[in-house]
Design a protein around this motif. Sequence first.
Motif, PDB file in Angstrom:
ATOM      1  N   HIS A 111     -13.580  19.461  89.294  1.00 34.19           N
ATOM      2  CA  HIS A 111     -13.076  20.610  88.534  1.00 34.19           C
ATOM      3  C   HIS A 111     -14.290  21.036  87.363  1.00 34.19           C
ATOM      4  O   HIS A 111     -15.391  20.219  87.448  1.00 34.19           O
ATOM      5  N   ALA A 121      -6.443  20.333  92.690  1.00 29.72           N
ATOM      6  CA  ALA A 121      -8.092  20.920  92.179  1.00 29.72           C
ATOM      7  C   ALA A 121      -8.718  21.422  93.748  1.00 29.72           C
ATOM      8  O   ALA A 121      -9.848  21.193  93.971  1.00 29.72           O
ATOM      9  N   LYS A 170      -8.922  25.988  91.560  1.00 27.30           N
ATOM     10  CA  LYS A 170     -10.024  26.211  90.554  1.00 27.30           C
ATOM     11  C   LYS A 170     -10.304  27.694  90.082  1.00 27.30           C
ATOM     12  O   LYS A 170     -10.481  27.887  88.771  1.00 27.30           O
ATOM     13  N   SER A 197      -7.419  28.256  87.891  1.00 26.12           N
ATOM     14  CA  SER A 197      -7.868  27.839  86.366  1.00 26.12           C
ATOM     15  C   SER A 197      -8.875  28.578  85.709  1.00 26.12           C
ATOM     16  O   SER A 197      -8.739  28.739  84.520  1.00 26.12           O
TER      17      SER A 197
END
Length: 314
Positions: free
Chosen positions: A179, A270, A275, A278
């Motif tokens: 990450h 992840a 990602k 995110s």
Amino acid sequence: MVCVIQEVRLGNGTAVTYFILLGLTNRTDLKGLLFGSFLLIYTMTLMGNLGMMALIHADPHLHTPMYFFLSTLSFIDICYSSVVTPRLLHGHRAISFRACIAQMYFFFFFGSTEFFLLATMAYDRYLAICHPLRYPVLMNGRACARLALASWVSGFLTPFLPTAFISQLPFCGTNRINHFFCDTGPLLRLSTGDTHVADILVFLVSVVVVLSSFLLTLTSYTLIVSAICRIPSATGRHKAFATCASHLTVVIIFYGTVIFMYIRPGSGRASNMDKVVSVFYAIIIPLLNPVIYTLRNRDKVDVPTGPSNLHLLH
């Protein structure tokens, strides 16, 4: 990059390591583009939110509950984005265990605070539209301060137990976090201990925070829509809805991305898609908030609207 590991012995004998954040991609040809993009986004986030806070403070017409909460939201967005973006821009992937835990805590501290504040703003819009005559009394300065403080305190306490529990897990294996920041899912997968309880705890806390604030927001907007539908004039309905359209837009974007990440089945894996999502809620949304409110809130004065005082619309 060569992995650097430093071991420190604590009272419980747990080895503390320096983790390596693998980031968004290993493609060197994209690093320059990503750095320039994130630097631009972060700069605009700071300028947009600081500019909105300065404008609200300087203009007496904006000293209303809605803009007080909006100013608080801008401050949270600055803190929220600053937890992740500067380290991402720095490019130094090594992060100590203590710094990783601290980043995880503050990320969820500011994120949880934003959830509670968005629910508070929905309640504010409910009072403004459904109880316009009592609104100045119900949402006075003291009430605004207490609601904002309650959001901060709730956000501060929410991640404390999961963070404390995760910090006591053993991390003695690989130190590579898949990450670009210390998120709970990728970090828990590196632990060499039993993470079953920690996984359940993180999930339950996420559900409680998201669903409690979401239910309050949903209830407020259900009552708001019901009140707006009783306004006989189409122009009146449009102006009443315009007072909360920007907030509703932010709620949909923020809740949608966070639910996708933390409450859906199999969350926290992840993957590349995770990602990307995110990046959206951790970096881009703090930039979008001032943009959305600036575009939607064209009127500088927060005028309470509702079926009982339609004559106030102008």
